[in-house]
Design an enzyme around this catalytic site. Structure first.
Site, PDB file in Angstrom:
ATOM      1  N   HIS A   2      -2.239 -14.462 -59.708  1.00 27.45           N
ATOM      2  CA  HIS A   2      -1.573 -15.353 -58.761  1.00 27.45           C
ATOM      3  C   HIS A   2      -1.215 -16.664 -59.452  1.00 27.45           C
ATOM      4  O   HIS A   2      -1.669 -16.947 -60.567  1.00 27.45           O
ATOM      5  CB  HIS A   2      -2.461 -15.633 -57.533  1.00 27.45           C
ATOM      6  CG  HIS A   2      -3.763 -16.288 -57.871  1.00 27.45           C
ATOM      7  ND1 HIS A   2      -4.955 -15.602 -57.892  1.00 27.45           N
ATOM      8  CD2 HIS A   2      -4.061 -17.556 -58.214  1.00 27.45           C
ATOM      9  CE1 HIS A   2      -5.922 -16.432 -58.226  1.00 27.45           C
ATOM     10  NE2 HIS A   2      -5.408 -17.627 -58.444  1.00 27.45           N
TER      11      HIS A   2
HETATM   12  C1  T46 Z   1      -8.621 -18.436 -58.705  1.00 30.31           C
HETATM   13  C2  T46 Z   1      -9.509 -17.297 -59.055  1.00 30.31           C
HETATM   14  C3  T46 Z   1     -10.279 -17.493 -60.319  1.00 30.31           C
HETATM   15  C4  T46 Z   1     -11.945 -19.097 -49.459  1.00 30.31           C
HETATM   16  O1  T46 Z   1     -12.082 -18.945 -48.229  1.00 30.31           O
HETATM   17  N1  T46 Z   1     -12.007 -20.345 -50.012  1.00 30.31           N
HETATM   18  C5  T46 Z   1     -11.859 -20.564 -51.353  1.00 30.31           C
HETATM   19  O2  T46 Z   1     -11.920 -21.725 -51.808  1.00 30.31           O
HETATM   20  C6  T46 Z   1     -11.610 -19.433 -52.199  1.00 30.31           C
HETATM   21  C7  T46 Z   1     -11.393 -19.623 -53.689  1.00 30.31           C
HETATM   22  C8  T46 Z   1     -11.546 -18.190 -51.624  1.00 30.31           C
HETATM   23  N2  T46 Z   1     -11.729 -18.025 -50.284  1.00 30.31           N
HETATM   24  C9  T46 Z   1     -11.691 -16.673 -49.716  1.00 30.31           C
HETATM   25  C10 T46 Z   1     -10.289 -16.085 -49.594  1.00 30.31           C
HETATM   26  C11 T46 Z   1     -10.481 -14.598 -49.801  1.00 30.31           C
HETATM   27  O3  T46 Z   1     -10.745 -14.003 -48.559  1.00 30.31           O
HETATM   28  O4  T46 Z   1     -12.407 -15.777 -50.570  1.00 30.31           O
HETATM   29  C12 T46 Z   1     -11.746 -14.505 -50.657  1.00 30.31           C
HETATM   30  C13 T46 Z   1     -11.475 -14.154 -52.119  1.00 30.31           C
HETATM   31  O5  T46 Z   1     -10.549 -15.107 -52.680  1.00 30.31           O
HETATM   32  P1  T46 Z   1      -9.305 -14.676 -53.560  1.00 30.31           P
HETATM   33  O6  T46 Z   1      -8.719 -13.400 -53.036  1.00 30.31           O
HETATM   34  O7  T46 Z   1      -8.376 -15.829 -53.624  1.00 30.31           O
HETATM   35  O8  T46 Z   1      -9.979 -14.381 -54.973  1.00 30.31           O
HETATM   36  P2  T46 Z   1      -9.249 -14.296 -56.367  1.00 30.31           P
HETATM   37  O9  T46 Z   1     -10.207 -13.764 -57.357  1.00 30.31           O
HETATM   38  O10 T46 Z   1      -7.923 -13.622 -56.252  1.00 30.31           O
HETATM   39  O11 T46 Z   1      -8.913 -15.802 -56.740  1.00 30.31           O
HETATM   40  C14 T46 Z   1      -9.898 -16.813 -56.748  1.00 30.31           C
HETATM   41  C15 T46 Z   1      -9.269 -18.138 -56.324  1.00 30.31           C
HETATM   42  O12 T46 Z   1      -8.694 -17.984 -55.022  1.00 30.31           O
HETATM   43  C16 T46 Z   1      -8.204 -18.575 -57.286  1.00 30.31           C
HETATM   44  O13 T46 Z   1      -7.793 -19.888 -57.006  1.00 30.31           O
HETATM   45  O14 T46 Z   1      -8.138 -19.158 -59.571  1.00 30.31           O
HETATM   46  O15 T46 Z   1     -10.448 -16.969 -58.041  1.00 30.31           O
END
Ligand code: T46
Length: 157
Positions: A52
């Protein structure tokens, strides 16, 4: 492509058994104020995450334990930064596509972000990202913060 590799201040003990200590001061060691911190842990080797870009978030990534490759691109150039020491930090300006590969079981990824969580500021499709870069150009990485701190070990390339 706007990113910085930063040398995070680290204190080690003469007695190695006591471990090390790394600290970051917002707006001094990194070019933004921190609104949010999160960590990713218990991830197995060879797992890929990320895929992303952020439209608004500045981020500092660092790995206090283990080894993680961070792959970044602006849609044209590509770089790989290996986070393999607690003192090595990677500052990503907004507008860069990123992927992460865990090179060692249980490596820990810590992220300090300039914005509160907002799913709307993510771009999660690479095609959409390329379209966004086409429309916004290098303004996607707009350098709106000013930073006069120190501690950089290498500058953007
Ligand atoms: C990144 C990589 C390294 C929240 O509610 N609050 C938050 O601050 C974050 C980071 C996530 N979430 C929730 C949203 C999703 O339901 O946690 C779940 C997993 O997050 P996400 O799908 O965004 O995970 P990644 O691994 O795609 O990305 C995350 C970060 O979002 C991103 O900024 O740099 O980790």
């Amino acid at each position: 492509m706007k990113y910085e590799i930063v040398n995070l201040k680290t204190v080690t003990n003469e007695d190695e058994k006591l471990g090390g200590l790394t600290f970051i001061e917002a707006e001094r060691d990194i070019p933004f104020a921190i609104k949010r911190i999160y960590c990713i842990y218990k991830t197995e080797e060879n797992q890929h995450r990320g895929f992303h870009a952020h439209k608004k978030n500045w981020q500092l990534l660092f790995c206090p334990y283990g080894v993680i490759d961070i792959i970044i691109t602006d849609g044209e150039e590509k770089r790989v930064v290996t986070l393999d020491h607690p003192s090595k930090g990677l500052v990503l300006y907004p507008g860069l596509w990123r992927e992460m590969i865990w090179k060692q079981d249980d490596s820990v990824l810590c992220v300090a972000a300039s914005e509160y969580y907002d799913s709307e500021e993510y771009i999660r499709s690479y095609d959409e990202y390329l379209q966004y870069r086409k429309e916004v150009g290098n303004d996607a990485e707009a350098d709106t913060n000013t930073f006069e701190g120190g501690g950089w070990i290498t500058s953007r390339k």
